[in-house]
Enzyme design. Structure first.
Site, mmCIF file in Angstrom:
data_model
loop_
_atom_site.group_PDB
_atom_site.id
_atom_site.type_symbol
_atom_site.label_atom_id
_atom_site.label_comp_id
_atom_site.label_asym_id
_atom_site.label_seq_id
_atom_site.Cartn_x
_atom_site.Cartn_y
_atom_site.Cartn_z
ATOM 1 N N ASP A 270 -4.328 6.251 -10.002
ATOM 2 C CA ASP A 270 -3.006 6.873 -9.812
ATOM 3 C C ASP A 270 -2.015 6.410 -10.889
ATOM 4 O O ASP A 270 -1.345 7.228 -11.518
ATOM 5 C CB ASP A 270 -2.437 6.517 -8.431
ATOM 6 C CG ASP A 270 -3.113 7.300 -7.317
ATOM 7 O OD1 ASP A 270 -3.549 8.436 -7.559
ATOM 8 O OD2 ASP A 270 -3.195 6.765 -6.189
ATOM 9 N N ASN B 129 -8.072 4.773 -4.976
ATOM 10 C CA ASN B 129 -8.106 6.236 -4.842
ATOM 11 C C ASN B 129 -9.399 6.829 -5.377
ATOM 12 O O ASN B 129 -9.608 8.036 -5.264
ATOM 13 C CB ASN B 129 -6.897 6.888 -5.529
ATOM 14 C CG ASN B 129 -7.105 7.027 -7.016
ATOM 15 O OD1 ASN B 129 -7.704 6.159 -7.638
ATOM 16 N ND2 ASN B 129 -6.629 8.119 -7.587
ATOM 17 N N GLY C 276 5.774 15.739 -11.609
ATOM 18 C CA GLY C 276 4.717 14.991 -10.940
ATOM 19 C C GLY C 276 3.344 15.636 -10.965
ATOM 20 O O GLY C 276 2.340 14.987 -10.652
ATOM 21 N N LYS D 191 -6.296 4.850 1.676
ATOM 22 C CA LYS D 191 -6.327 4.173 0.371
ATOM 23 C C LYS D 191 -6.365 2.641 0.444
ATOM 24 O O LYS D 191 -6.911 1.999 -0.448
ATOM 25 C CB LYS D 191 -5.118 4.595 -0.474
ATOM 26 C CG LYS D 191 -5.243 5.991 -1.062
ATOM 27 C CD LYS D 191 -4.051 6.283 -1.972
ATOM 28 C CE LYS D 191 -4.206 7.653 -2.609
ATOM 29 N NZ LYS D 191 -3.150 7.905 -3.613
ATOM 30 N N LEU E 271 7.983 12.447 -9.256
ATOM 31 C CA LEU E 271 6.623 12.618 -8.718
ATOM 32 C C LEU E 271 6.506 13.808 -7.792
ATOM 33 O O LEU E 271 5.413 14.298 -7.536
ATOM 34 C CB LEU E 271 6.181 11.364 -7.954
ATOM 35 C CG LEU E 271 5.992 10.084 -8.738
ATOM 36 C CD1 LEU E 271 5.056 9.164 -8.001
ATOM 37 C CD2 LEU E 271 5.513 10.330 -10.136
ATOM 38 N N GLY F 131 7.159 2.559 -2.212
ATOM 39 C CA GLY F 131 5.977 2.832 -1.392
ATOM 40 C C GLY F 131 4.703 2.740 -2.222
ATOM 41 O O GLY F 131 4.677 2.101 -3.279
ATOM 42 N N GLY F 132 3.655 3.410 -1.739
ATOM 43 C CA GLY F 132 2.352 3.322 -2.399
ATOM 44 C C GLY F 132 2.357 3.875 -3.819
ATOM 45 O O GLY F 132 1.782 3.274 -4.731
ATOM 46 N N SER G 1 -7.621 19.072 -5.291
ATOM 47 C CA SER G 1 -8.691 18.421 -6.067
ATOM 48 C C SER G 1 -10.000 19.216 -6.110
ATOM 49 O O SER G 1 -10.614 19.283 -7.177
ATOM 50 C CB SER G 1 -8.944 17.009 -5.524
ATOM 51 O OG SER G 1 -7.804 16.218 -5.751
HETATM 52 P P1 ATR Z 1 4.080 7.255 -1.227
HETATM 53 O O1 ATR Z 1 2.652 6.871 -1.039
HETATM 54 O O2 ATR Z 1 4.266 8.711 -1.601
HETATM 55 O O3 ATR Z 1 4.805 6.343 -2.128
HETATM 56 P P2 ATR Z 1 5.300 5.946 1.038
HETATM 57 O O4 ATR Z 1 4.441 4.765 0.765
HETATM 58 O O5 ATR Z 1 5.486 6.405 2.438
HETATM 59 O O6 ATR Z 1 4.752 7.204 0.236
HETATM 60 O O7 ATR Z 1 6.742 5.679 0.376
HETATM 61 C C1 ATR Z 1 7.767 6.578 0.458
HETATM 62 C C2 ATR Z 1 8.972 6.078 -0.363
HETATM 63 O O8 ATR Z 1 9.978 7.082 -0.327
HETATM 64 C C3 ATR Z 1 9.593 4.807 0.183
HETATM 65 O O9 ATR Z 1 10.134 4.078 -0.906
HETATM 66 C C4 ATR Z 1 10.711 5.362 1.083
HETATM 67 O O10 ATR Z 1 11.773 4.469 1.293
HETATM 68 P P3 ATR Z 1 11.711 3.370 2.494
HETATM 69 O O11 ATR Z 1 10.855 2.255 1.994
HETATM 70 O O12 ATR Z 1 13.113 2.973 2.702
HETATM 71 O O13 ATR Z 1 11.110 4.075 3.691
HETATM 72 C C5 ATR Z 1 11.177 6.511 0.234
HETATM 73 N N1 ATR Z 1 11.872 7.541 1.006
HETATM 74 C C6 ATR Z 1 11.326 8.451 1.849
HETATM 75 N N2 ATR Z 1 12.277 9.257 2.375
HETATM 76 C C7 ATR Z 1 13.464 8.848 1.833
HETATM 77 C C8 ATR Z 1 14.825 9.267 1.974
HETATM 78 N N3 ATR Z 1 15.161 10.302 2.752
HETATM 79 N N4 ATR Z 1 15.774 8.605 1.264
HETATM 80 C C9 ATR Z 1 15.445 7.580 0.459
HETATM 81 N N5 ATR Z 1 14.183 7.119 0.296
HETATM 82 C C10 ATR Z 1 13.199 7.745 0.970
#
Ligand code: ATR
Length: 284
Positions: free
Chosen positions: A106, A91, A248, A70, A225, A133-134, A21
């Protein structure tokens, strides 16, 4: 900056060393010839409240906020934009006459990048989101508010997909369902836009993909992403299957461009910002 007072912006995160950034934003300020400056600050979670108060005390115009702040930053703000409220995370902060207002660019940054790069019509899209996730939450909220036809969310941990789907269903008119990863063979054929929000395929695990390649079909726009590598295994297999693909990096650039616009009131030079980010990724 010859005598003109510098208008400060920046980034609060922990860590922040790898952020693209500062280069992106400072190049954009320079291009427009406006006296803004963007600096990255590593803020320990215990000091977040003090850092946010510092924006007010030092007269910063605003900041970006990144991992891990965040969600927690919301406690220290005066007001929240509706989209940030729905996403449950901020963000971007804008400092307006002593008041700190939280935004989330975002999801909208993602949508703007998707529309510019693929030219698709959102109202015709049956969206399949991988991950809950987020990042998934921000994108799902913005896509639902943009009026996509329908949305399916799948996740390794099914409870999180169910919770996200339920929360979006409650706040928007879009039909949202949570399905299990084992349903992918049934869901992908009916989908028109597949979005990977998980970290699967990110360097150093470049040989992984979140979707079996044989499920990909020509009517599918595939968006990942992950931008390191720029072309993930998923995007490569999608390209080979004849899909339109979307990386992404565009989301990163456009969340920044929208923050730039909130702070300056001017249109961001998004192409220049993209070039800068692309250069940083490919030259390291
Ligand atoms: P972000 O802010 O980038 O979304 P996050 O909130 O930590 O990061 O979310 C990560 C996402 O990637 C989640 O949906 C996670 O699945 P879980 O909820 O089951 O943890 C997913 N993820 C991360 N590693 C993974 C893997 N090896 N296989 C499948 N899903 C994965």
């Amino acid at each position: 900056m010859s005598g003109q007072q510098t208008i400060m912006t920046g980034l609060l995160g922990y860590p922040v060393e790898h952020s693209m950034s500062p280069v992106m934003q400072n190049a954009a300020f320079k291009q427009l010839g406006i006296p803004y400056y963007y600096a990255a600050f590593a803020v320990h979670p215990d000091r977040l409240g003090q850092a946010v108060e510092g924006i007010r005390a030092l007269g910063f115009r605003g900041v970006n906020v990144t991992i891990p702040h965040k969600v927690n930053v919301i406690d220290f703000l005066d007001d929240l934009h509706e989209e940030a409220r729905l996403i449950g995370a901020v963000n971007t902060i804008v400092h307006e006459n002593g008041k700190l207002i939280g935004y989330n660019t975002d999801g909208r940054g993602y949508v703007r990048s998707l529309l510019r790069e693929t030219k698709i019509s959102l109202s015709e899209q049956n969206v399949l989101i991988l991950g809950a996730g987020g990042a998934a939450r921000a994108i799902a909220v913005s896509l639902a508010r943009s009026g996509v036809a329908g949305m399916v969310i799948t996740n390794r941990t099914p409870e999180k997909a169910a919770e996200l789907a339920e929360s979006i269903q409650r706040h928007t008119d879009t039909r949202v369902r949570a399905l299990s990863l084992s349903d992918l063979p049934d869901v992908v054929p009916d989908s028109t836009l597949l979005i990977n929000t998980t970290s699967v395929g990110m360097s150093p695990n470049e040989s992984d993909s979140p979707v079996p390649g044989e499920l990909l079909h020509q009517r599918l726009v595939v968006s990942d992403l992950v931008y390191n590598p720029l072309e993930t295994k998923l995007l490569k297999e999608a390209r080979q299957a004849g899909c339109v693909t979307h990386s992404g990096l565009g989301m990163l650039v456009h969340q920044g461009a929208l923050a730039f616009e909130l702070w300056t009131g001017k249109e961001a030079p998004a192409e220049l910002m993209y070039e800068k980010a692309h250069h940083m990724l490919t030259s390291t």
